[in-house]
Design a protein around this motif. Structure first.
Motif, PDB file in Angstrom:
ATOM      1  N   ILE A  12     -25.042  56.059  -1.065  1.00 16.30           N
ATOM      2  CA  ILE A  12     -24.622  56.145   0.361  1.00 16.30           C
ATOM      3  C   ILE A  12     -25.680  55.179   1.144  1.00 16.30           C
ATOM      4  CG2 ILE A  12     -24.242  57.569   2.326  1.00 16.30           C
ATOM      5  CD1 ILE A  12     -23.866  59.978   0.376  1.00 16.30           C
ATOM      6  N   SER A  13     -25.218  54.258   1.598  1.00 17.76           N
ATOM      7  CA  SER A  13     -26.217  53.053   2.002  1.00 17.76           C
ATOM      8  C   SER A  13     -27.038  53.606   3.109  1.00 17.76           C
ATOM      9  CB  SER A  13     -25.689  51.690   2.387  1.00 17.76           C
ATOM     10  OG  SER A  13     -24.440  51.898   3.263  1.00 17.76           O
ATOM     11  N   SER A  14     -26.297  54.255   3.858  1.00 13.57           N
ATOM     12  CA  SER A  14     -27.068  54.524   5.449  1.00 13.57           C
ATOM     13  C   SER A  14     -26.416  56.193   5.510  1.00 13.57           C
ATOM     14  CB  SER A  14     -26.766  53.833   6.472  1.00 13.57           C
ATOM     15  OG  SER A  14     -27.415  54.112   7.663  1.00 13.57           O
ATOM     16  N   LEU A  15     -27.166  57.080   5.249  1.00 15.36           N
ATOM     17  CA  LEU A  15     -26.660  58.347   5.276  1.00 15.36           C
ATOM     18  C   LEU A  15     -26.386  58.760   6.938  1.00 15.36           C
ATOM     19  CD1 LEU A  15     -26.247  60.803   3.225  1.00 15.36           C
ATOM     20  CD2 LEU A  15     -28.521  61.709   4.049  1.00 15.36           C
ATOM     21  N   GLN A  16     -24.984  59.458   7.107  1.00 12.65           N
ATOM     22  CA  GLN A  16     -24.687  59.737   8.274  1.00 12.65           C
ATOM     23  C   GLN A  16     -24.663  61.482   8.163  1.00 12.65           C
ATOM     24  OE1 GLN A  16     -24.141  57.501  10.922  1.00 12.65           O
ATOM     25  NE2 GLN A  16     -25.278  56.474   9.355  1.00 12.65           N
ATOM     26  N   PRO A  17     -24.585  62.076   9.872  1.00 14.71           N
ATOM     27  CA  PRO A  17     -24.532  63.438   9.834  1.00 14.71           C
ATOM     28  C   PRO A  17     -23.490  64.123   9.003  1.00 14.71           C
ATOM     29  CG  PRO A  17     -25.068  62.423  11.948  1.00 14.71           C
ATOM     30  CD  PRO A  17     -24.876  61.309  10.826  1.00 14.71           C
ATOM     31  N   GLU A  18     -22.332  63.442   9.013  1.00 14.60           N
ATOM     32  CA  GLU A  18     -21.045  63.726   8.246  1.00 14.60           C
ATOM     33  C   GLU A  18     -21.087  63.673   6.934  1.00 14.60           C
ATOM     34  OE1 GLU A  18     -21.248  61.465  10.467  1.00 14.60           O
ATOM     35  OE2 GLU A  18     -19.754  59.871   9.992  1.00 14.60           O
ATOM     36  N   ASP A  19     -22.137  63.245   6.216  1.00 15.50           N
ATOM     37  CA  ASP A  19     -22.173  62.955   4.674  1.00 15.50           C
ATOM     38  C   ASP A  19     -23.177  64.102   4.155  1.00 15.50           C
ATOM     39  OD1 ASP A  19     -22.904  59.717   5.115  1.00 15.50           O
ATOM     40  OD2 ASP A  19     -21.084  60.628   5.078  1.00 15.50           O
ATOM     41  N   PHE A  20     -23.485  64.987   4.983  1.00 16.65           N
ATOM     42  CA  PHE A  20     -24.368  66.193   4.285  1.00 16.65           C
ATOM     43  C   PHE A  20     -23.219  66.977   3.591  1.00 16.65           C
ATOM     44  CE2 PHE A  20     -28.487  65.057   5.268  1.00 16.65           C
ATOM     45  CZ  PHE A  20     -28.437  64.259   6.274  1.00 16.65           C
ATOM     46  N   ALA A  21     -23.080  67.108   2.052  1.00 16.18           N
ATOM     47  CA  ALA A  21     -22.203  67.545   1.583  1.00 16.18           C
ATOM     48  C   ALA A  21     -22.546  67.926   0.018  1.00 16.18           C
ATOM     49  CB  ALA A  21     -20.815  66.988   1.552  1.00 16.18           C
ATOM     50  N   THR A  22     -21.806  68.200  -0.781  1.00 10.52           N
ATOM     51  CA  THR A  22     -22.130  68.140  -2.409  1.00 10.52           C
ATOM     52  C   THR A  22     -21.137  67.270  -2.859  1.00 10.52           C
ATOM     53  OG1 THR A  22     -22.520  70.756  -2.333  1.00 10.52           O
ATOM     54  CG2 THR A  22     -21.850  69.837  -4.358  1.00 10.52           C
ATOM     55  N   TYR A  23     -21.641  66.517  -3.844  1.00  9.65           N
ATOM     56  CA  TYR A  23     -20.920  65.542  -4.642  1.00  9.65           C
ATOM     57  C   TYR A  23     -20.659  65.588  -5.924  1.00  9.65           C
ATOM     58  CZ  TYR A  23     -21.394  62.915  -0.199  1.00  9.65           C
ATOM     59  OH  TYR A  23     -21.461  62.836   1.172  1.00  9.65           O
ATOM     60  N   TYR A  24     -19.435  65.392  -6.320  1.00 15.46           N
ATOM     61  CA  TYR A  24     -19.127  65.715  -7.886  1.00 15.46           C
ATOM     62  C   TYR A  24     -18.788  64.531  -8.467  1.00 15.46           C
ATOM     63  CZ  TYR A  24     -19.257  70.667  -6.710  1.00 15.46           C
ATOM     64  OH  TYR A  24     -19.675  71.987  -6.346  1.00 15.46           O
ATOM     65  N   CYS A  25     -19.177  63.961  -9.740  1.00 23.61           N
ATOM     66  CA  CYS A  25     -18.667  62.971 -10.704  1.00 23.61           C
ATOM     67  C   CYS A  25     -17.517  63.938 -11.622  1.00 23.61           C
ATOM     68  CB  CYS A  25     -19.698  62.412 -11.367  1.00 23.61           C
ATOM     69  SG  CYS A  25     -20.567  63.350 -12.585  1.00 23.61           S
ATOM     70  N   GLN A  26     -16.274  62.928 -12.105  1.00 20.66           N
ATOM     71  CA  GLN A  26     -15.740  63.605 -12.678  1.00 20.66           C
ATOM     72  C   GLN A  26     -14.935  62.561 -13.743  1.00 20.66           C
ATOM     73  OE1 GLN A  26     -11.858  63.169 -11.308  1.00 20.66           O
ATOM     74  NE2 GLN A  26     -11.287  63.508 -13.500  1.00 20.66           N
ATOM     75  N   GLN A  27     -14.912  62.660 -14.987  1.00 17.51           N
ATOM     76  CA  GLN A  27     -14.448  61.679 -15.921  1.00 17.51           C
ATOM     77  C   GLN A  27     -12.877  62.193 -16.147  1.00 17.51           C
ATOM     78  OE1 GLN A  27     -13.022  62.346 -19.186  1.00 17.51           O
ATOM     79  NE2 GLN A  27     -13.330  64.543 -19.157  1.00 17.51           N
ATOM     80  N   SER A  28     -12.231  60.890 -16.071  1.00 18.18           N
ATOM     81  CA  SER A  28     -10.791  61.029 -16.428  1.00 18.18           C
ATOM     82  C   SER A  28     -10.437  60.122 -17.753  1.00 18.18           C
ATOM     83  CB  SER A  28      -9.943  60.464 -15.246  1.00 18.18           C
ATOM     84  OG  SER A  28     -10.096  59.307 -14.911  1.00 18.18           O
ATOM     85  N   TYR A  29     -11.426  60.040 -18.538  1.00 15.50           N
ATOM     86  CA  TYR A  29     -11.182  59.550 -19.908  1.00 15.50           C
ATOM     87  C   TYR A  29     -10.386  60.321 -20.667  1.00 15.50           C
ATOM     88  CZ  TYR A  29     -12.312  57.016 -24.241  1.00 15.50           C
ATOM     89  OH  TYR A  29     -12.279  56.370 -25.253  1.00 15.50           O
ATOM     90  N   SER A  30     -10.509  61.519 -20.416  1.00 17.75           N
ATOM     91  CA  SER A  30      -9.760  62.310 -21.266  1.00 17.75           C
ATOM     92  C   SER A  30      -8.849  63.319 -20.303  1.00 17.75           C
ATOM     93  CB  SER A  30     -10.655  63.563 -21.947  1.00 17.75           C
ATOM     94  OG  SER A  30      -9.856  64.677 -22.441  1.00 17.75           O
ATOM     95  N   THR A  31      -7.942  63.419 -20.891  1.00 16.60           N
ATOM     96  CA  THR A  31      -6.808  64.549 -19.948  1.00 16.60           C
ATOM     97  C   THR A  31      -7.381  65.727 -19.488  1.00 16.60           C
ATOM     98  OG1 THR A  31      -4.860  63.685 -21.290  1.00 16.60           O
ATOM     99  CG2 THR A  31      -4.467  65.550 -19.926  1.00 16.60           C
TER     100      THR A  31
END
Lengths: 125, 107
Positions: free
Chosen positions: B75-94
């Motif tokens: 996130i290049s410049s954090l904004q107030p609405e960006d405060f949250a939880t972030y998840y990565c997810q792989q879709s290589y497998s079904t």
């Protein structure tokens, strides 16, 4: 507008059963594979189950295999999750999610492009 | 199963800061990596797919990079609405798997 609305959650005793439903609208339901994903209170996301667009292929997380069954009724635009032999660790918010495909790589990448708001399952005596 | 490991698990940052979250897969997943943002009481929202493609409507301050086993959400410049939880997810497998999440909090 794409909408996914889950229902069927509630309080159930350990060993009990629940059937969750996900009503889909705003898109051609029969063209999309679907996932169930859950989130324990205060915890992260856990993929639970997958069903293909036709309903012919299903997959499950090891944590629910043999206890949960995913199904769909394309005529009713509905997705289901039958949950048996429930355990305390099954407690959480259950989301249904549409599996979209984006062809920026080959084969296409799958994405959770639309999610419902979830239905809460609580397993407790 | 493919395991996804995110770091850090949480971070504190100020509005305007540059924020970087990393995600590592237990095996090569090519570019089959998606990022989601989740705010309290809300369903996850797709931000980036295929490691670096911004989902429609997502602000350009979000970017993703990586391939194989190592990925980054910036996130290049954090904004107030960006405060949250972030998840990565792989879709290589079904059989999808998610990282454990990174909670971005206000400093």
């Amino acid at each position: 507008e794409v909408q996914l609305v889950e229902s069927g959650g509630g309080l159930v005793q350990p060993g009990g059963s629940l059937r969750l439903s996900c009503a889909a609208s705003g898109f051609t339901f029969s063209s999309y594979s679907m996932n169930w994903i859950r989130q324990a209170p205060g915890k992260g996301l856990e993929w639970v189950s997958y069903i293909s667009s036709s309903g012919s292929n299903m997959f499950y997380a090891d944590s629910v295999k043999g206890r949960f069954t995913v199904s769909r009724d394309n005529a009713k635009n509905s997705l289901y999750l039958q949950m048996n032999s429930l355990r305390a660790e099954d407690t959480g918010l259950y989301y249904c999610a549409r599996i979209g495909k984006e062809i920026v790589v080959q084969p296409a990448v799958t994405i959770g492009d639309y999610w419902g708001q979830g239905t809460l399952v609580t397993v407790s005596s | 199963d493919i395991q996804m490991t995110q770091s850090p698990s949480s971070l504190s940052a100020s509005v305007g800061d540059r924020v970087t979250i990393t995600c590592r897969a237990s095996q090569s997943i090519s570019r089959y990596l998606n990022w989601y943002q989740q705010k309290p009481g809300k369903a996850p929202k797709l931000l980036i797919y295929a490691a670096s493609t911004l989902q429609s409507g997502v602000p350009s301050r979000f970017s993703g990079s990586g391939s194989g086993t190592d990925f980054t959400l910036t996130i290049s410049s954090l904004q107030p609405e960006d405060f949250a939880t972030y998840y990565c997810q792989q879709s290589y497998s079904t059989l999808w798997t998610f990282g454990q999440g990174t909670k971005v909090e206000i400093k």
